[in-house]
Structure formats: structure tokens, C-alpha cells
Scaffold this motif. Structure first.
Motif, PDB file in Angstrom:
ATOM      1  N   GLU A 564    -104.608 -56.079   5.484  1.00 39.53           N
ATOM      2  CA  GLU A 564    -104.511 -57.317   4.770  1.00 39.53           C
ATOM      3  C   GLU A 564    -103.434 -58.665   5.053  1.00 39.53           C
ATOM      4  O   GLU A 564    -103.562 -59.225   4.193  1.00 39.53           O
ATOM      5  CB  GLU A 564    -104.189 -55.892   3.406  1.00 39.53           C
ATOM      6  CG  GLU A 564    -103.382 -56.634   2.474  1.00 39.53           C
ATOM      7  CD  GLU A 564    -102.971 -54.942   1.342  1.00 39.53           C
ATOM      8  OE1 GLU A 564    -102.502 -55.273   0.303  1.00 39.53           O
ATOM      9  OE2 GLU A 564    -102.930 -54.529   1.944  1.00 39.53           O
ATOM     10  N   GLU A 567    -105.335 -61.304   5.851  1.00 44.50           N
ATOM     11  CA  GLU A 567    -105.989 -61.712   4.316  1.00 44.50           C
ATOM     12  C   GLU A 567    -107.500 -61.537   5.066  1.00 44.50           C
ATOM     13  O   GLU A 567    -108.122 -61.904   4.575  1.00 44.50           O
ATOM     14  CB  GLU A 567    -105.683 -62.836   4.270  1.00 44.50           C
ATOM     15  CG  GLU A 567    -104.107 -64.109   3.945  1.00 44.50           C
ATOM     16  CD  GLU A 567    -103.953 -65.046   3.872  1.00 44.50           C
ATOM     17  OE1 GLU A 567    -104.598 -65.471   3.351  1.00 44.50           O
ATOM     18  OE2 GLU A 567    -103.058 -65.457   3.027  1.00 44.50           O
ATOM     19  N   ASP A 568    -107.838 -60.331   4.783  1.00 41.41           N
ATOM     20  CA  ASP A 568    -108.809 -60.132   5.658  1.00 41.41           C
ATOM     21  C   ASP A 568    -109.038 -58.476   4.573  1.00 41.41           C
ATOM     22  O   ASP A 568    -109.140 -57.397   5.073  1.00 41.41           O
ATOM     23  CB  ASP A 568    -109.107 -59.706   7.285  1.00 41.41           C
ATOM     24  CG  ASP A 568    -110.754 -59.136   7.231  1.00 41.41           C
ATOM     25  OD1 ASP A 568    -111.716 -59.108   6.242  1.00 41.41           O
ATOM     26  OD2 ASP A 568    -110.683 -59.144   8.301  1.00 41.41           O
ATOM     27  N   PRO A 569    -109.283 -58.362   3.389  1.00 40.31           N
ATOM     28  CA  PRO A 569    -109.651 -57.576   2.384  1.00 40.31           C
ATOM     29  C   PRO A 569    -110.714 -56.503   3.211  1.00 40.31           C
ATOM     30  O   PRO A 569    -110.881 -55.256   3.017  1.00 40.31           O
ATOM     31  CB  PRO A 569    -109.896 -57.712   0.888  1.00 40.31           C
ATOM     32  CG  PRO A 569    -110.185 -59.423   0.895  1.00 40.31           C
ATOM     33  CD  PRO A 569    -109.526 -59.783   2.605  1.00 40.31           C
ATOM     34  N   SER A 570    -112.070 -56.841   2.956  1.00 44.12           N
ATOM     35  CA  SER A 570    -113.125 -56.070   3.752  1.00 44.12           C
ATOM     36  C   SER A 570    -112.696 -55.298   4.859  1.00 44.12           C
ATOM     37  O   SER A 570    -112.848 -54.031   4.728  1.00 44.12           O
ATOM     38  CB  SER A 570    -114.332 -56.838   4.230  1.00 44.12           C
ATOM     39  OG  SER A 570    -113.984 -57.763   4.961  1.00 44.12           O
ATOM     40  N   LEU A 596    -106.960 -53.054  -3.858  1.00 45.61           N
ATOM     41  CA  LEU A 596    -107.583 -54.045  -2.719  1.00 45.61           C
ATOM     42  C   LEU A 596    -109.127 -54.227  -3.931  1.00 45.61           C
ATOM     43  O   LEU A 596    -109.314 -55.180  -4.090  1.00 45.61           O
ATOM     44  CB  LEU A 596    -107.953 -53.357  -1.279  1.00 45.61           C
ATOM     45  CG  LEU A 596    -106.958 -53.407  -0.480  1.00 45.61           C
ATOM     46  CD1 LEU A 596    -107.026 -53.020   0.434  1.00 45.61           C
ATOM     47  CD2 LEU A 596    -106.359 -54.809  -0.221  1.00 45.61           C
ATOM     48  N   TYR A 597    -109.672 -53.189  -3.946  1.00 44.16           N
ATOM     49  CA  TYR A 597    -110.847 -53.436  -5.497  1.00 44.16           C
ATOM     50  C   TYR A 597    -110.911 -54.337  -6.231  1.00 44.16           C
ATOM     51  O   TYR A 597    -111.493 -55.201  -6.522  1.00 44.16           O
ATOM     52  CB  TYR A 597    -111.214 -52.528  -5.320  1.00 44.16           C
ATOM     53  CG  TYR A 597    -112.229 -51.721  -3.939  1.00 44.16           C
ATOM     54  CD1 TYR A 597    -113.728 -52.136  -4.127  1.00 44.16           C
ATOM     55  CD2 TYR A 597    -112.017 -50.632  -3.684  1.00 44.16           C
ATOM     56  CE1 TYR A 597    -114.435 -51.652  -3.028  1.00 44.16           C
ATOM     57  CE2 TYR A 597    -112.838 -49.942  -2.941  1.00 44.16           C
ATOM     58  CZ  TYR A 597    -114.323 -50.786  -2.612  1.00 44.16           C
ATOM     59  OH  TYR A 597    -114.810 -50.016  -1.478  1.00 44.16           O
ATOM     60  N   ASP A 598    -109.125 -54.100  -6.838  1.00 41.92           N
ATOM     61  CA  ASP A 598    -109.240 -55.284  -8.299  1.00 41.92           C
ATOM     62  C   ASP A 598    -108.796 -55.981  -7.969  1.00 41.92           C
ATOM     63  O   ASP A 598    -109.388 -57.537  -8.304  1.00 41.92           O
ATOM     64  CB  ASP A 598    -108.007 -53.946  -8.801  1.00 41.92           C
ATOM     65  CG  ASP A 598    -107.726 -55.143 -10.419  1.00 41.92           C
ATOM     66  OD1 ASP A 598    -108.306 -55.411 -10.301  1.00 41.92           O
ATOM     67  OD2 ASP A 598    -105.981 -55.056 -10.698  1.00 41.92           O
ATOM     68  N   SER A 599    -107.885 -56.347  -6.613  1.00 45.25           N
ATOM     69  CA  SER A 599    -107.872 -57.858  -5.991  1.00 45.25           C
ATOM     70  C   SER A 599    -108.911 -58.760  -6.086  1.00 45.25           C
ATOM     71  O   SER A 599    -108.964 -59.798  -5.924  1.00 45.25           O
ATOM     72  CB  SER A 599    -107.435 -58.387  -5.158  1.00 45.25           C
ATOM     73  OG  SER A 599    -107.959 -57.360  -4.549  1.00 45.25           O
ATOM     74  N   GLU A 600    -110.505 -58.037  -6.352  1.00 42.01           N
ATOM     75  CA  GLU A 600    -111.981 -58.377  -5.395  1.00 42.01           C
ATOM     76  C   GLU A 600    -112.454 -58.863  -6.546  1.00 42.01           C
ATOM     77  O   GLU A 600    -113.853 -59.215  -6.376  1.00 42.01           O
ATOM     78  CB  GLU A 600    -112.227 -57.638  -3.853  1.00 42.01           C
ATOM     79  CG  GLU A 600    -111.970 -57.605  -3.128  1.00 42.01           C
ATOM     80  CD  GLU A 600    -112.030 -58.811  -2.345  1.00 42.01           C
ATOM     81  OE1 GLU A 600    -112.918 -59.623  -2.386  1.00 42.01           O
ATOM     82  OE2 GLU A 600    -110.848 -59.209  -2.094  1.00 42.01           O
ATOM     83  N   ASP A 602    -113.688 -56.235  -8.584  1.00 38.66           N
ATOM     84  CA  ASP A 602    -114.804 -54.972  -8.997  1.00 38.66           C
ATOM     85  C   ASP A 602    -113.774 -53.794  -9.885  1.00 38.66           C
ATOM     86  O   ASP A 602    -112.264 -52.838  -9.462  1.00 38.66           O
ATOM     87  CB  ASP A 602    -114.873 -54.461  -7.687  1.00 38.66           C
ATOM     88  CG  ASP A 602    -116.102 -53.302  -7.486  1.00 38.66           C
ATOM     89  OD1 ASP A 602    -116.269 -52.639  -9.112  1.00 38.66           O
ATOM     90  OD2 ASP A 602    -116.751 -52.710  -6.618  1.00 38.66           O
TER      91      ASP A 602
END
Length: 803
Positions: A564, A567-570, A596-600, A602
């Protein structure tokens, strides 16, 4: 007469056995035919002369014999006989007085001496082997069976159990063919029983190794029931082992006892091992009195470490304090049967001796001795920690008794370890002062014990945030034993607490050089690199640690957090998914994954993980705030009310939660009033429903007029009329349930509402990352429950809005 008597000189020693090997040719009648003097005497008057005086056996000179011709020819006597095997007058003499091998009467007639029969020429050539004969076929098949058995055993030793079983089955098939062929050619008595036994025994062993226990038992039964196999009864021990693995303890004991009855008393070691198996089986069944009888018999006949330890366990199970003490003393007295360590120390500077000692210092025998000593120490330490709290009024007194017994035995060095365990017991009872006092007694001991005690003291003071004391004891531990990885790790921790991360990393590295398996040092150096913003090196450390500790939640969280930060959220989400599979009820890990999903972007997945986090820990303000904002954003204000009400209970002094509740009520409006009346059962529900329906229709007409005005400004009237008619048909007709619910939500008031600053974006900006991983739960049930609530809302809307 006296002149013919020869006396031995006085200087010679008397020989009791002299003369027995002398040979008088007078009595050799077979040589008379070849004796020329005798033949001449027979033919002349010499034969009537008086016989010659017999010679004394010890005479050294042969007497001459006169012949008729006046010549003197020495008659062969015991001292004057020719050399053994010599040829005299063309005749081969025998090698001894007794006729030897190869000497026949033919030799007297001039044949050469040939004891080996070399004159007969070379031996005739061997007869050619007939490959097609039944005997040869049987011999080749028997050889093949032996090869298959050997290959099966080799495959088993290499760990390839399936191949070993296939080879064993193939050997069994070929052995049965071999038996049938032998019965056709020879009598049944000539069958090779040893080969049959080895094939069956190997097949049963391979079945057992592959956990095919019924097949193994059937094969063993074939061997045991065949009385032609000698000592087959011992295999009942193997059958008992299989029943023990199957937890069929009654049959296991039965077969152990049958094997014990069939083994003679001379095989003491085997009988002791079977008795030990019986005792262990009794422990499994809870029959501790029978187990005690078995282990007591073993300790009387042939004491060993395992039996002594099991005897202590049995006494502990029945709660007999005095017998626990006696059993511990017997365990201490068991001989270790290893060489002294001084054997591996060179007594001088002899290079040859030094090479020998260096060669045997770490050979297989030395390794076996170390393993036996380590096992003995493990049994003694475990037994002492087990019985110390129960044999006396307090665990401290019990430990003191165990320490005194150990000091008087061959395991003197274990006494210090027991003292340190005593301090650890104080720690478990939260008695830190007694633990510190116990450990401080080791400050004047030898280096290894002092280092261990100082390491524990440094650890205790570090937990109490007394970093100065922790640092001083860490220095003492390092100075006492520079190769102690725990001491170096604690020293690095004290330096880390003071903010000197570079120096802390050096201590952690030194600890890893001394012990590459020190996971604490590897974890701490990863944290140090993370503090120094050397994320790549930190990630390498935690990935190495993950290879060692596969299911460590802390390691998984650190890897996700580093991804994280990079900066590699996946990748971060992937590692967090692994984390919640290990700790499926960690609310912080779930909320982190939802963030993390919210920042992406989703929102649906983010809602799923936030809702799961709320279920397991409903007091997290960040999660409550996000869920309330989510329901407001999706136009389900009545559902957001319960979250803001909970937040107001957790933080009663925060006014914003009350205002958010009021804002949700305002957003809900008349529709929420209708729902409340319906839940309470008031008779005014139909009146409010009619008003709500009228307001919604008015709202729809207003929106249609606005839309028609926009459409009319861009095209002809006919086009506007067609659009309006189409819209009107959709609104007035029987639409779907979802369309009517959307119309209801659009009709809700949206303007002049307080605290618009508490929107979803502002709530998102106030999120704080969790401090560490917690636990998680499955997510599907929560998602299903929310969907059912949504459908319930839609159905309720249909009931309240008549067509």
C-alpha cells in the motif's frame, strides 16, 4: 657291548618326546624287496649270520652293514633315511611313513609322483546350460522375485511409497507363479518358504506404509496363520501397531499380548518394547493403573527414558504426589550411555590425534549421542515443569525440590534451566517482582546462564517501558555471550525505541548472522527498513519471513501495508485477502480491505467488507461513519439513522451525530412517517399513504413538465407531444417495482438540508488506517441480509402505494 651304547651329553636337556618319530628300517617289510643287501644276504651265507645289534633311537650315526662282497653299505635307518620325497635308485620315496595322497604301488614301479593328477590332462568342458529346462526357468523367476523385493524396499526408503507398493504386488504375483511351477516340477517340500515369507512380509509393510490398513492386516493374517513359517507370531506386534493407528485400542492390546506370549524370555529387549507399547495404549484408553503396572515393570527390568517419562505422566494423571517424586528420581537415574565430552578434546598437540578427533567430532555416532542427550534433557525438563506445581504446596517449592534432585544427578547443567523456568512461571502468574528477583540471582553465574537470565530481564524491562534498564541488561547479555541472538535482538529493540534505526538494524543483522532462523530479528529488521523508508528491503525481509512462517497474520499484514505504501493497491488487496483467510474475524483487516476497495471506486465490495467489520466490532467510529454515509448516498436514509444513533451512543458529546440523525429524518420525510405508522399499526397509515402518493404524483408531473419544456425548446411540437405522451404513459401505467421505487426516491426533498458538509466525500477524508490486523468473518451472509432488506423495502412501497 658298552661301546655300542652312545650316551647323550650332560649339557643337553632331556627331551621327553625324543625317539618316537625315529624309524627302524628293520621292520619295513615292504622295502626288503628293494634292499640289495638283504637280497644278497638271502642268496648267500650272510643270511645265517647273527642279526645286527639294534641301534638306540637317539644314536646320531648310522651303523654300516657288511655284505658278502666285503663292501660296507649303510642300511637306511631313522637317522640315515633319505629325504622325504627324494628319488633313490629311480624309485620315489613316500613323503611319510604313512602312505600319502598320490602314492600308490604304481610309483614303486617307476611312475612319477603326481598327487594333483596333472598327468591326466585338462578337465572335460562343462555341459552347456539348457535355457529351456524347467529348473532353469524356475531359477530365473526366483531371481526376478528377489530383485522386485529389493526394488520395493529401496523405493520405500526413498519415500516413493506408491512405487514400493507396486513392486511388492508384482513380486507377490510372480512368487505365486513360481510356487505353481515348482509344484509341477518337484515335490511341495522343495518350495522356498523363506522367499514366500519375505514377499508377503514386504507386501504387508508396503500396505501399512500406504495407510491401506485392511489389506495389510489380511496379509499379516496369511503369514501368522501359516504354521510353516517359524517365528511368525512376532508379526502380531505389527498388527497391534496398525490397530493402534486405527484407534482400536482393545484389539491393539490383544495382539500385543499375543505377541508377548509367543516371544521367548531370552529376547528381553523385544519384550520390553512390546510392554512399552501396551503401556502407551493403556494411557490412550485412560486405564492409568494398568499403564502404571507396565511402566513399573519396565523400570525394574530395563529402565529407559521414555518409560520413565510415561510413568510420571501416569502418576500425574492419577494425582499421586509421592510416586511422582519417586518416578522423577528414577527418570534422573536412567544412564545416558554416551561418551564423555572430554573424549572430543585433544589432550596434546599431536597432529595425528587432532585429525582423528576432528574427524569424529561431528560424525554420525556423535550426532546420535547429541540427539540422545537432547531427548533426555527434554524429558527431564518437561517432567519437572509438569510435576513442580503439584508435588508441593506451591510451584516455587516444587521447583526447588526438582532443582535439588537435578543438582545431585548427572544432569547438573539442567538446574539453571529449571531456575529460569521458575522465573517464567512467575511471569505467567503476573508476579513480575518475583520473576525479576529470580533472574537476578544468575548475574554471578557462568556466561551462558548469565546471558539467558539477562536476556529475560531485558525483555521484562522493555515491556514495562523502562528502556534504560532494558538496555543495561541487554548489554550484560551481549557481553556474556556475543553469539546469543536473543540478546542481540533485545539490544536492537532498545536502540530502536530511542529512534536510532541504523544502529538497531546492525544489531538485528548480527543476530541473523549468528542464527539465520531468528524470526524475531528478521521481523524487526523489516520494521526498521520500513521506518527508514527502504520499502524494497523491508518487503524482501517480510517475504523471507513469510516463507518461514506461512500463516503469520502479522507478516501478512506488514506485506500488505508495504504494498500500500508502494502505491500498489492490487497487491495490497491480494495480501489482505490472504490475511482474512488466516484470521477470518479481524474487524480491522476487514475495514482496511474495505477502504482499499473504496479508494479504487468499488463501492459494493467496500460496503461488503465494511459491513462485515461492523458486525464483528460495532464500535469502530470510522466504519460506522462510512456505512451511514453510504446509505445516505444510496438514498436509504432510514437505514443510515441506526448507524448515526450508535455513533451518538459511543460519542455522546459529539453533536454532529445527532444532527446527522435529524438530517436523515428530514431526508426520509413523509415516506418514513408512513413506514413508522405501518410498523406501529396506527389507523392513520392510509391517510398518510394517500398524501404521500399525491405528493409523489405532483413531483412526477413537475419533473415531466420541466423535461417537456427542455425537449420542446429543441424540436417541433409534435416531437414534444410524443415525448410527453411517452413519459406520461410510463408514469401512469403499470410500471415495474424498481421503477416505482426510483420515482419515490427522486421525490424525496434534496435542498435546504443542514450539514451538507457531512457528505460522503468529507467522511472519506476523515478515514484513518488501522494500526494492525485483527480478525475477519465470511462475507456472503451479510451481503444476503442487506439485499433481503432492500427487497422488503420495495414490497412495502408497493403495499402503501395503491394503483
Amino acid at each position: 657291548m658298552m661301546e655300542n651304547v652312545h650316551l647323550a651329553p650332560e649339557t643337553d636337556e632331556d627331551d621327553l618326546y625324543s625317539g618316537y618319530n625315529d624309524y627302524n628300517p628293520t621292520y619295513d617289510t615292504e622295502e626288503l624287496e628293494n634292499d640289495t643287501a638283504f637280497q644278497q644276504a638271502v642268496k648267500t651265507s650272510h643270511g645265517r649270520r647273527p642279526p645286527i645289534t639294534a641301534k638306540i633311537p637317539s644314536t646320531a650315526v648310522a651303523r654300516p652293514v657288511a655284505t658278502g662282497c666285503g663292501s660296507k653299505t649303510s642300511l637306511a635307518s631313522s637317522m640315515g633315511r633319505p629325504m622325504t620325497g627324494a628319488i633313490q635308485d629311480g624309485v620315489t620315496r613316500p613323503m611319510t611313513a604313512v602312505r600319502a595322497a598320490g602314492f600308490t604301488k604304481a610309483a614303486l614301479r617307476g611312475s612319477a609322483f603326481d598327487p594333483l593328477g596333472q598327468s591326466r590332462g585338462p578337465a572335460p568342458p562343462l555341459e552347456a546350460r539348457n535355457e529351456d529346462s524347467p529348473e532353469e526357468k524356475i531359477r530365473q523367476l526366483e531371481k526376478k522375485v528377489n530383485e522386485l523385493v529389493e526394488e520395493s524396499c529401496i523405493a520405500n526408503s526413498c519415500g516413493d511409497l506408491k512405487l514400493a507398493l507396486e513392486k511388492a504386488k508384482d513380486a507377490g504375483r510372480k512368487e505365486r507363479v513360481l510356487v505353481r511351477q515348482r509344484e509341477q516340477v518337484t515335490s511341495p517340500e522343495n518350495i522356498n518358504l523363506d522367499l514366500t515369507y519375505s514377499v508377503l512380509f514386504n507386501l504387508a509393510s508396503q500396505y501399512s506404509a500406504n495407510e491401506m490398513y485392511p489389506e495389510a492386516l489380511n496379509t499379516y493374517q496369511v503369514i501368522v496363520k501359516n504354521k510353516m513359517f517359524s517365528n511368525a507370531g512376532r508379526l502380531k506386534v505389527n498388527m497391534g501397531n496398525i490397530y493402534l493407528k486405527q484407534r482400536n485400542y482393545s484389539k491393539a492390546i490383544k495382539f500385543y499380548r499375543m505377541a508377548l506370549d509367543q516371544i521367548p524370555s531370552v529376547h528381553k529387549e523385544m519384550r520390553i518394547k512390546i510392554m512399552q507399547n501396551i503401556g502407551v495404549t493403556f494411557i490412550q484408553t485412560g486405564q492409568y493403573s494398568d499403564a502404571i503396572n507396565s511402566f513399573e515393570h519396565i523400570m525394574r527390568m530395563a529402565p529407559n527414558l521414555k518409560a520413565g517419562f510415561n510413568l510420571i505422566l501416569s502418576y500425574f494423571a492419577v494425582g499421586d504426589r509421592e510416586k511422582m517424586k519417586k518416578a522423577f528420581q528414577k527418570l534422573i537415574a536412567v544412564p545416558l550411555e554416551t561418551d564423555e565430552d572430554g573424549k572430543y578434546i585433544s589432550p596434546n598437540d599431536d597432529p595425528h590425534t587432532n585429525l582423528v578427533i576432528e574427524a569424529i567430532k561431528n560424525d554420525h555416532l556423535r550426532q546420535m549421542e547429541r540427539e540422545r542427550k537432547a531427548m533426555a534433557e527434554k524429558y527431564i525438563m518437561t517432567a519437572a515443569k509438569l510435576i513442580a506445581p503439584v508435588i508441593e504446596t506451591s510451584f516455587a517449592v516444587g521447583y526447588d525440590w526438582c532443582v535439588e534432585v537435578v543438582k545431585a544427578s548427572q544432569y547438573v547443567e539442567l538446574a539453571n534451566d529449571l531456575e529460569i523456568n521458575k522465573a517464567i512461571m512467575y511471569l505467567r502468574q503476573k508476579d513480575f517482582n518475583q520473576a525479576v528477583e529470580t533472574l537476578k540471582m544468575f548475574e554471578k553465574k557462568d556466561s551462558s546462564v548469565k546471558s539467558a537470565a539477562a536476556t529475560n530481564l531485558s525483555f521484562l524491562y522493555y515491556l514495562e517501558n523502562e528502556f534504560s534498564q532494558a538496555s543495561s541488561y541487554a548489554d550484560l547479555a551481549v557481553n556474556s555471550d556475543r553469539y546469543n541472538p536473543s540478546a542481540l535482538t533485545n539490544k536492537g529493540n532498545t536502540v530502536f525505541a530511542n529512534g536510532d534505526y541504523e544502529k538497531a538494524a546492525e544489531f538485528y543483522k548480527e543476530a541473523l548472522r549468528n542464527d539465520s532462523s531468528c524470526t524475531e530479528a528478521l521481523y524487526n529488521i523489516g520494521l526498521t527498513y520500513k521506518k527508514l523508508n527502504r520499502l524494497d528491503e523491508a518487503l524482501d525481509c517480510f517475504l523471507k519471513l513469510h516463507a518461514i512462517l506461512r500463516n503469520s497474520a502479522q507478516v501478512l499484514y506488514q506485506i500488505a501495508n508495504i504494498y500500500e505504501l508502494m502505491e500498489d493497491p492490487s497487491q495490497a488487496m491480494e495480501w489482505l485477502m490472504q490475511l482474512i483467510s488466516v484470521v477470518p474475524t479481524d474487524s480491522r483487516a476487514l475495514s482496511k480491505l474495505g477502504g482499499l476497495y473504496d479508494s479504487e471506486g468499488d463501492k459494493s465490495q467496500a460496503f461488503q467488507y465494511y459491513y462485515e467489520s461492523y458486525r464483528y466490532f460495532p464500535s469502530n467510529i470510522e466504519v460506522i461513519e462510512w456505512l451511514g454515509a453510504y446509505y445516505i448516498d444510496t438514498q436509504f436514509c432510514e437505514k443510515a439513522i441506526q448507524y448515526f444513533e450508535r455513533a451518538s451512543l459511543i460519542q455522546p458529546t459529539q453533536v454532529k451525530w445527532q444532527l446527522m440523525v435529524a438530517s436523515c429524518f428530514r431526508r426520509s420525510g413523509l415516506r418514513f412517517l408512513v413506514r413508522l405508522c405501518t410498523d406501529i399499526g396506527l389507523k392513520e397509515v392510509q391517510e398518510y399513504a394517500t398524501k404521500l402518493k399525491r405528493l409523489e404524483k405532483m413531483k412526477e408531473i413537475r419533473e415531466q413538465r420541466t423535461k417537456s419544456g427542455r425537449d420542446g425548446s429543441g424540436g417541433p411540437r409534435g416531437r414534444r407531444d410524443g415525448s410527453a405522451g411517452s413519459d406520461g404513459g410510463q408514469n401512469c401505467g403499470a410500471g415495474s417495482r424498481g421503477e416505482r421505487l426510483s420515482a419515490q426516491l427522486r421525490a424525496l426533498p434534496r435542498t435546504e438540508e443542514p450539514y451538507d458538509s457531512s457528505s460522503n466525500k468529507e467522511l472519506d477524508a476523515s478515514y484513518v488506517d488501522p494500526l494492525g490486523p485483527q480478525i475477519e468473518r465470511p462475507r456472503t451472509a451479510a451481503r444476503k441480509r442487506v439485499d433481503e432488506d432492500d427487497f422488503a423495502d420495495e414490497e412495502l412501497g408497493d403495499d402503501l402505494l395503491p394503483e
